[in-house]
Write a protein that holds these residues in place. Structure first.
Motif, PDB file in Angstrom:
ATOM      1  N   CYS A   1      -5.675   9.126  -2.350  1.00  0.00           N
ATOM      2  CA  CYS A   1      -7.119   8.870  -2.379  1.00  0.00           C
ATOM      3  C   CYS A   1      -7.862   9.901  -3.240  1.00  0.00           C
ATOM      4  N   ALA A   2      -8.352   9.724  -4.374  1.00  0.00           N
ATOM      5  CA  ALA A   2      -9.123  10.704  -5.045  1.00  0.00           C
ATOM      6  C   ALA A   2      -8.421  11.904  -5.504  1.00  0.00           C
TER       7      ALA A   2
ATOM      8  N   GLU B   1      -4.289   9.884 -11.102  1.00  0.00           N
ATOM      9  CA  GLU B   1      -3.122   9.304 -11.818  1.00  0.00           C
ATOM     10  C   GLU B   1      -2.820   9.646 -13.159  1.00  0.00           C
TER      11      GLU B   1
ATOM     12  N   TYR C   1      -1.692   0.471 -16.577  1.00  0.00           N
ATOM     13  CA  TYR C   1      -1.754  -0.161 -15.034  1.00  0.00           C
ATOM     14  C   TYR C   1      -2.292  -1.536 -15.363  1.00  0.00           C
TER      15      TYR C   1
ATOM     16  N   GLU D   1      -1.571  -6.122 -10.063  1.00  0.00           N
ATOM     17  CA  GLU D   1      -0.887  -7.519  -9.611  1.00  0.00           C
ATOM     18  C   GLU D   1      -1.087  -8.515 -10.356  1.00  0.00           C
TER      19      GLU D   1
ATOM     20  N   LYS E   1       0.858  -1.042   0.163  1.00  0.00           N
ATOM     21  CA  LYS E   1      -0.048  -0.087   0.092  1.00  0.00           C
ATOM     22  C   LYS E   1       0.939   1.154   0.037  1.00  0.00           C
TER      23      LYS E   1
ATOM     24  N   GLU F   1     -10.852   3.507   3.625  1.00  0.00           N
ATOM     25  CA  GLU F   1     -10.679   5.089   4.111  1.00  0.00           C
ATOM     26  C   GLU F   1     -12.285   5.895   3.885  1.00  0.00           C
TER      27      GLU F   1
ATOM     28  N   HIS G   1      -8.836   3.602  -7.654  1.00  0.00           N
ATOM     29  CA  HIS G   1      -8.234   4.056  -8.761  1.00  0.00           C
ATOM     30  C   HIS G   1      -8.331   3.216  -9.890  1.00  0.00           C
ATOM     31  N   VAL G   2      -8.597   2.000  -9.579  1.00  0.00           N
ATOM     32  CA  VAL G   2      -8.700   1.090 -10.809  1.00  0.00           C
ATOM     33  C   VAL G   2      -9.942   1.405 -11.676  1.00  0.00           C
TER      34      VAL G   2
ATOM     35  N   TYR H   1       3.164   1.721  -3.335  1.00  0.00           N
ATOM     36  CA  TYR H   1       2.355   1.778  -4.560  1.00  0.00           C
ATOM     37  C   TYR H   1       1.834   3.252  -4.757  1.00  0.00           C
ATOM     38  N   ARG H   2       1.681   3.818  -3.502  1.00  0.00           N
ATOM     39  CA  ARG H   2       1.359   5.119  -3.256  1.00  0.00           C
ATOM     40  C   ARG H   2       2.558   6.033  -3.515  1.00  0.00           C
TER      41      ARG H   2
ATOM     42  N   CYS I   1      -6.649  -5.146  -8.081  1.00  0.00           N
ATOM     43  CA  CYS I   1      -6.618  -4.424  -6.783  1.00  0.00           C
ATOM     44  C   CYS I   1      -5.114  -4.423  -6.068  1.00  0.00           C
ATOM     45  N   ASN I   2      -4.417  -2.947  -5.965  1.00  0.00           N
ATOM     46  CA  ASN I   2      -3.064  -3.155  -5.286  1.00  0.00           C
ATOM     47  C   ASN I   2      -3.348  -2.781  -3.921  1.00  0.00           C
ATOM     48  N   ILE I   3      -4.190  -2.979  -3.415  1.00  0.00           N
ATOM     49  CA  ILE I   3      -4.349  -2.678  -1.972  1.00  0.00           C
ATOM     50  C   ILE I   3      -4.227  -1.497  -1.205  1.00  0.00           C
ATOM     51  N   THR I   4      -4.409  -0.191  -2.047  1.00  0.00           N
ATOM     52  CA  THR I   4      -3.945   0.869  -1.494  1.00  0.00           C
ATOM     53  C   THR I   4      -4.827   1.522  -0.340  1.00  0.00           C
ATOM     54  N   LYS I   5      -6.029   0.847  -0.150  1.00  0.00           N
ATOM     55  CA  LYS I   5      -7.010   0.901   1.257  1.00  0.00           C
ATOM     56  C   LYS I   5      -7.693   2.267   0.874  1.00  0.00           C
ATOM     57  N   CYS I   6      -7.760   3.103  -0.189  1.00  0.00           N
ATOM     58  CA  CYS I   6      -8.727   4.086  -0.202  1.00  0.00           C
ATOM     59  C   CYS I   6     -10.229   3.730  -0.142  1.00  0.00           C
TER      60      CYS I   6
ATOM     61  N   VAL J   1     -13.887   5.572  -5.295  1.00  0.00           N
ATOM     62  CA  VAL J   1     -12.397   6.056  -5.035  1.00  0.00           C
ATOM     63  C   VAL J   1     -11.593   5.342  -5.545  1.00  0.00           C
TER      64      VAL J   1
ATOM     65  N   HIS K   1       0.350   4.814  -7.648  1.00  0.00           N
ATOM     66  CA  HIS K   1      -0.704   4.068  -8.146  1.00  0.00           C
ATOM     67  C   HIS K   1      -1.695   3.967  -7.162  1.00  0.00           C
ATOM     68  N   PRO K   2      -2.213   4.910  -6.519  1.00  0.00           N
ATOM     69  CA  PRO K   2      -2.264   6.530  -6.853  1.00  0.00           C
ATOM     70  C   PRO K   2      -1.727   7.095  -5.842  1.00  0.00           C
TER      71      PRO K   2
END
Lengths: 251, 246
Positions: free
Chosen positions: A108-109, A112, A117, A120, A95, B207, B153-154, A98-99, B199-204, B151, A104-105
């Protein structure tokens, strides 16, 4: 997509209507993780000051072929791939980088832009799926670290405690807690089950899953403190081994 | 407070054209953004389109982007927002705008149709223990506000609507997959049609969830681990061959 002209401006890389300092949360990762990566690499290359009786640096444990009979490089390179791979494939670190590193991203919001993309799903990131194998490797390495910690109580055949002993003990506890809070472990001990009550050893597996879940809720915290502690433990042993400071015997 | 006002900068338009319009709204104690939007509708712009139902954060209708953050308007207090600048209220970005703050979220219902429904095991005993349904109960809190879909991003930036299900439908799949009486295997579906690998689990998603569902940790990652079991872990695959699940 919301595609009227006013909204189109929000699709450029980095564009957002957010007003909070969303980028701030990427900074600690870039600075601390980047610093740790640089320090660990330098220490592995240095190939010196990793052992001062009775302390062994966690970067060099288990110590394999220190006299270069068959391995011409630093022995740290033989083992750092295990803990390194464990952190690189860790769900929390993924997480974070990647940010912070891949954007990517970025947040949040936060847009990008129009970049390719594949998540995984393709090589090399599809290899993130081997995280549980790195967990197996670090479990073995942790056994050596616990052994080293027990050895750190042995001063020339006598029980003793130095500041280094405490440093190593705290470090191995934090590293163990980080490993026990792993998402893959959470899955393996019980998360993979659909029905705890219908399975052999269902109750203890549910208890184990609950225990790992409690730790897992703070996985990010354990990731940070264990990373900092392992770096500081190595630094302490390096400073003692190089003669820059003296280890204080407490007992 | 009685004379205090706030400026709302609201998106007005549709999928073709639109602009942000400023409205001055009198503030009242306890006011939420949806109240302010209603005030604009009642006193300044009766044609302002907004979707809402319960005004209690339970129907999931009033999703929008308030100051750039995906939120339920009914759960966002005006006094939680900086008073010195106009408050932007825009439609959720991932879905096509119909009018003003209303978007077309029907794509989500199409994704939902891909997920096979609950099918009980043959001769299932209809008795369940709390420890077996705890996980599913968290997922059942979902109100389908689609803020997580918005939210992500994908979907939001990469528009992978053909290949990716999104967090909401990983939550739904997790509820079914972890059900103690369900007999279906949706893991191949997750990997292929729902594209969980994107999904690259960025947790948005986690949130922004107004129901505080731990989407990433409790639904997506456990599902990813189940995908690993079936497709990427040779050890587990061999063990399953030798000891097939009963």
């Amino acid at each position: 997509m919301a595609d009227s002209s006013t909204l189109k401006g929000l699709t450029r890389f980095g564009s957002t209507q957010r007003r909070d300092a969303w980028w701030i949360e990427n900074l600690p990762f870039i600075i601390v993780f980047g610093g740790f990566l640089a320090y660990a690499t330098w220490r592995a290359i240095e190939n010196n000051y990793f052992w001062v009786a009775p302390y062994l640096s966690p970067f060099y444990s288990p110590l394999i072929d220190p006299h270069h009979h068959w391995w011409p490089f630093s022995p740290a390179f033989l083992i750092l791939g295990g803990p390194g791979g464990f952190r690189i494939t860790c769900y929390y670190y993924r997480k974070a980088y990647y940010r912070a590193a891949f954007a990517h991203p970025l947040g949040c919001a936060v847009s990008e832009g129009h970049r390719g993309y594949s998540g995984e799903r393709k090589f090399p990131l599809i290899l993130q799926n081997v995280h549980r194998y790195f967990f197996y490797v670090v479990t073995i390495i942790l056994a050596f670290l616990w052994y080293d910690t027990v050895v750190a109580f042995n001063f020339n055949g006598h029980f003793g405690i130095g500041v280094g002993t405490i440093v190593m003990l705290v470090d191995v506890i934090l590293l163990t807690t980080y490993s026990l809070s792993c998402h893959s472990l959470r899955h393996l001990v019980g998360g993979k089950l659909d029905c705890f009550s219908c399975t052999t050893f269902g109750k203890p597996r549910h208890a184990a899953w609950r225990g790992v879940t409690i730790l897992n809720e703070h996985h990010m915290f354990w990731a940070w403190v264990s990373m900092i502690s392992v770096g500081l433990t190595d630094l302490y042993i390096r400073l003692v081994a190089s003669g820059a400071i003296r280890d204080i015997r407490l007992l | 407070m009685a004379d205090a006002t706030a400026t709302l900068r609201v998106f007005r338009g549709d999928a073709e054209t639109g602009k942000a319009v400023d409205y001055e709204v009198p503030l009242t104690p306890g006011m939420v953004v949806l109240d302010a939007i209603h005030s604009i509708q009642a006193n300044q712009s009766p044609d302002l389109a907004v979707r809402w139902n319960c005004k209690a954060a339970k129907c999931g209708s009033c999703s929008a982007e308030v100051n750039g953050r995906p939120k339920l308007m009914c759960k966002t207090r005006m006094d939680s927002l900086p008073p010195d600048q106009p408050i932007t209220v825009f439609p959720i970005k991932t879905f096509p705008v119909i009018k003003d703050l209303v978007t077309d979220v029907s794509w989500n219902y199409e994704v939902n149709k891909k997920i096979p429904a609950f099918k009980p095991k043959p001769n299932a005993e209809w008795k369940m223990y709390q420890r077996d349904v705890d996980r599913g109960q968290e997922f059942r809190k979902c109100i389908e506000c689609f803020l997580c879909q918005n939210v992500c991003h994908v979907l939001r930036d990469h528009d992978k609507k053909q290949d990716f299900g999104g967090p909401r439908f990983f939550v739904r799949t997790a509820a079914l997959e972890m059900h103690p009486l369900d007999s279906r295997n949706r893991i191949p579906l997750l990997r292929e049609q729902l594209g969980i690998g994107y999904c690259n689990i960025t947790k948005c998603c986690t949130e922004v969830c107004p129901e505080d569902i731990h989407i990433t940790d409790n639904a997506i990652i456990p599902l990813k681990e189940r995908v690993v079991d079936q497709f990427y872990d040779p050890l587990t695959m061999i063990v399953r061959k030798i000891f097939p699940a009963k």
